[in-house]
Design a protein around this motif. Structure first.
Motif, mmCIF file in Angstrom:
data_model
loop_
_atom_site.group_PDB
_atom_site.id
_atom_site.type_symbol
_atom_site.label_atom_id
_atom_site.label_comp_id
_atom_site.label_asym_id
_atom_site.label_seq_id
_atom_site.Cartn_x
_atom_site.Cartn_y
_atom_site.Cartn_z
ATOM 1 N N VAL A 26 0.838 -1.208 0.000
ATOM 2 C CA VAL A 26 0.000 0.000 0.000
ATOM 3 C C VAL A 26 0.871 1.255 0.000
ATOM 4 O O VAL A 26 0.627 2.196 -0.767
ATOM 5 N N PHE A 29 2.469 1.661 -3.384
ATOM 6 C CA PHE A 29 1.460 2.010 -4.384
ATOM 7 C C PHE A 29 1.098 3.489 -4.267
ATOM 8 O O PHE A 29 0.980 4.189 -5.281
ATOM 9 N N THR A 69 -1.217 -3.063 -12.224
ATOM 10 C CA THR A 69 -0.162 -2.372 -11.493
ATOM 11 C C THR A 69 -0.186 -2.764 -10.019
ATOM 12 O O THR A 69 0.869 -2.998 -9.409
ATOM 13 N N ALA A 70 -1.368 -2.867 -9.443
ATOM 14 C CA ALA A 70 -1.492 -3.262 -8.039
ATOM 15 C C ALA A 70 -1.013 -4.694 -7.832
ATOM 16 O O ALA A 70 -0.283 -4.982 -6.872
#
Length: 151
Positions: A26, A29, A69-70
């Motif tokens: 997280v 990101f 992407t995540a």
């Protein structure tokens, strides 16, 4: 000499701190979103890609783009945690700074080094590579710091 479990790679995953991996994912990101934000490096990157600076609208399926992407960032966090697991096994005083160093070295040694030729041969140039890989190095270092602190 002790014998390694039959399915050692699977066994390693049970030893990882999954909360640290999730938090690292997280954080990285979010850092990537800031890095490529409209007030940071996105406009410079867009121009370096040869795109029209008067039309900075990204096209395509954004759900797929952000989803992929995540997933990639989560896989990176797992990889960083796995490397840290093995390095920390032989280093009794392994901590946050060592974790950051592992992330930094993975960023420079793998992400940066392997993507340079891809960008240059694709004709996108050094500037595109530098903007993109700097984000990768920062994100992997952040992951390493977090996972190193929580191992």
């Amino acid at each position: 000499m002790t014998e390694a479990p039959l399915f050692a790679p699977v066994w390693v995953f049970t030893q990882l701190n999954w909360l640290a991996i999730f938090v690292a994912f997280v954080a990285a990101f979010i850092a990537g979103a800031i890095w490529f934000g409209p007030k940071t490096f996105f406009p410079m990157w867009w121009r370096a890609m040869g795109k029209d600076p008067n039309n900075m609208e990204v096209t395509g399926n954004m759900a797929v783009t952000f989803g992929a992407t995540a997933i990639a960032a989560f896989v990176e966090a797992i990889a960083v945690a796995t490397v840290i697991y093995f390095v920390a096994a032989v280093s009794p005083h392994f901590g946050v700074l060592e974790g950051g160093l592992v992330g930094l070295l993975l960023g420079i040694g793998l992400a940066a080094a392997s993507s340079l030729s891809h960008r240059l041969f694709a004709g996108q140039g050094f500037k595109v590579w530098l903007i993109e890989v700097s984000s990768d190095v920062v994100n992997l270092t952040i992951m390493g710091l977090i996972i190193g602190a929580w191992r």
